[in-house]
Design an enzyme around this catalytic site. Structure first.
Site, short mmCIF file in Angstrom:
data_model
loop_
_atom_site.label_atom_id
_atom_site.label_comp_id
_atom_site.label_asym_id
_atom_site.label_seq_id
_atom_site.Cartn_x
_atom_site.Cartn_y
_atom_site.Cartn_z
N LYS A 144 0.81 -1.22 0.00
CA LYS A 144 0.00 0.00 0.00
C LYS A 144 0.84 1.27 0.00
O LYS A 144 0.35 2.34 -0.32
CB LYS A 144 -0.96 0.00 1.20
CG LYS A 144 -2.07 -1.01 1.03
CD LYS A 144 -3.17 -0.78 2.03
CE LYS A 144 -4.32 -1.76 1.76
NZ LYS A 144 -5.35 -1.71 2.78
N LYS B 202 -11.29 -4.29 -3.40
CA LYS B 202 -12.07 -3.07 -3.54
C LYS B 202 -11.44 -2.12 -4.55
O LYS B 202 -12.11 -1.33 -5.15
CB LYS B 202 -12.20 -2.38 -2.18
CG LYS B 202 -13.04 -3.17 -1.19
CD LYS B 202 -12.76 -2.73 0.25
CE LYS B 202 -13.47 -3.63 1.26
NZ LYS B 202 -12.95 -3.50 2.60
N LYS C 220 -5.80 -10.61 -6.41
CA LYS C 220 -7.01 -11.00 -5.68
C LYS C 220 -8.13 -10.01 -5.96
O LYS C 220 -7.88 -8.85 -6.28
CB LYS C 220 -6.70 -11.16 -4.19
CG LYS C 220 -6.49 -9.89 -3.47
CD LYS C 220 -6.44 -10.09 -1.97
CE LYS C 220 -6.42 -8.69 -1.39
NZ LYS C 220 -6.68 -8.55 -0.01
P1 AMP Z 1 -11.10 -6.24 4.10
O1 AMP Z 1 -12.07 -5.93 3.03
O2 AMP Z 1 -9.70 -6.05 3.68
O3 AMP Z 1 -11.47 -5.62 5.42
O4 AMP Z 1 -11.22 -7.82 4.30
C1 AMP Z 1 -12.23 -8.42 5.06
C2 AMP Z 1 -12.09 -9.92 5.05
O5 AMP Z 1 -12.29 -10.43 3.72
C3 AMP Z 1 -10.70 -10.42 5.48
O6 AMP Z 1 -10.85 -11.61 6.23
C4 AMP Z 1 -10.03 -10.70 4.17
O7 AMP Z 1 -9.01 -11.67 4.29
C5 AMP Z 1 -11.19 -11.22 3.33
N1 AMP Z 1 -10.95 -11.01 1.89
C6 AMP Z 1 -10.74 -9.82 1.26
N2 AMP Z 1 -10.55 -10.01 -0.07
C7 AMP Z 1 -10.67 -11.35 -0.28
C8 AMP Z 1 -10.56 -12.18 -1.44
N3 AMP Z 1 -10.34 -11.66 -2.66
N4 AMP Z 1 -10.71 -13.51 -1.28
C9 AMP Z 1 -10.96 -14.04 -0.07
N5 AMP Z 1 -11.05 -13.33 1.07
C10 AMP Z 1 -10.92 -11.99 0.98
#
Ligand code: AMP
Ligand code: TRP
Length: 329
Positions: free
Chosen positions: A115, A200, A197
């Site tokens: 980041k 967002k 991956k």
């Molecule tokens: P965040 O949106 O970064 O707060 O992520 C929230 C949860 O979603 C965390 O447990 C991440 O590891 C999971 N996560 C985010 N992106 C992915 C993805 N592409 N595949 C699987 N899990 C994800």
């Protein structure tokens, strides 16, 4: 002693949630709530590590609670609450910053490195320090297990290291948590590029299916998704990473095995498979969005109020112990 083990996890309201969040994290939580004592948090202090529009942040914070509920998390079984309602999170983070975290620990964090690739001048200290706040979230509740997507494994390992160091330097205080990741779905990839991956901030929005996308858009995104060479629908991460990713989404949403999916589309090619997948995702999201729209703001308020009350009792107890050990009166 047959006390239930404790589960903690959270999502930050820094953007709209997508299918990766749902399949990698939230859907796994739903399966855990009967067996464990679960705490599911909306970690809004994590969101402000990067600049947020205040009005949107407020709205998203509540929307994530609705997403938890629409996904099947039952507030009678699991504790749903906001990080900002339990000030012990930020207070413990400060203490751990001082007592147990080295700059060199945080310099190793790959998410921070990614980041801050474009230079550190515009990056907040909060972003650098974010894993310590995450460790505090986890350690406050004597957490046994942290179910997350695989991008968070390194942060949970750091949390264990900080807990060990504190326990060693002061007195046994924190339980060491284990990470839990799904066998399938821990890393859902972008529909545009199976090397990235789904996230967002994915290259434009077309590789990412948001839980609030309108259904026509979802269908278009899936029909435009990249595939691999050849035309056989089969699960093979090395040879067919893009198709394997699509098959994982199909598998997780329908419960059908990879073998059954392969057989269904045998001899039909990628086009038919994508149409089938679009039907599956559109059906899922249609039902999901209907549930989401039926949840009222008043319901959210009620859930958060009782969630914060229960969480606070546990958090206060841990923080009191920590302050005592460190000598803070
Ligand atoms: P965040 O949106 O970064 O707060 O992520 C929230 C949860 O979603 C965390 O447990 C991440 O590891 C999971 N996560 C985010 N992106 C992915 C993805 N592409 N595949 C699987 N899990 C994800
Ligand atoms: N860092 C996590 C993410 O970006 C969110 C998070 C914050 C979290 N605190 C946590 C996850 C505690 C699990 C446990 O996805």
């Amino acid at each position: 002693m047959n006390q239930k083990k404790i589960i903690f996890s959270g999502i930050k309201p820094s953007g709209d949630l997508h299918l990766g969040n749902y399949l990698g994290a939230i859907s796994q939580w739903v399966e855990l709530q009967d067996k464990y004592k679960c705490l599911f948090c909306v970690v809004n202090y994590h969101a402000i590590t990067v600049r947020q529009d205040p009005a949107i942040l407020k709205q998203r914070t509540k929307d994530i609670v609705k997403i938890y509920l629409a996904s099947g998390i039952n507030s009678q079984k699991a504790n749903i609450f906001l990080q900002s309602d339990v000030y012990e999170h930020t207070e413990l983070a400060w203490i751990l910053n001082c007592t147990s975290t080295r700059m060199s620990d945080l310099n190793l964090m790959t998410q921070y490195k990614d980041k801050s690739k474009n230079g550190e001048n515009n990056v907040s200290v909060g972003l650098f320090d974010y894993p310590v706040l995450m460790a505090s979230d986890i350690l406050l509740y004597n957490t046994d297990i942290v179910p997350v997507g695989d991008d968070q494994v390194q942060h949970v390992e750091l949390c264990r290291d900080l807990a060990k160091r504190f326990n060693h330097d002061y007195a046994p205080t924190f339980k060491l948590p284990e990470v839990m990741i799904r066998k399938q779905g821990a890393r859902i990839m972008s529909l545009n590029n199976p090397d990235n991956k789904m996230s967002k901030s994915d290259d434009g929005d077309s590789g990412c299916i948001y839980l609030n996308d309108d259904l026509d858009t979802v269908r278009k995104k899936i029909m435009k998704s990249v595939t691999d060479s050849g035309n056989e629908v089969k699960y093979d991460l090395l040879e067919k990473p893009a198709v394997s990713n699509l098959m994982t989404i199909y598998h997780l949403l329908t419960g059908e095995s990879y073998k059954d999916i392969k057989n269904t589309y045998s001899g039909k090619g990628y086009g038919d498979f994508k149409k089938g997948l679009a039907d599956v995702v559109v059906k899922f999201l249609g039902e999901f969005q209907a549930k989401l729209n039926s949840i009222s703001d008043a319901q959210v308020e009620k859930v958060l109020e009782s969630g914060a009350t229960c969480a606070k009792v546990l958090a206060e107890e841990t923080l009191k112990k920590v302050k005592e050990r460190v000598g803070i009166i």
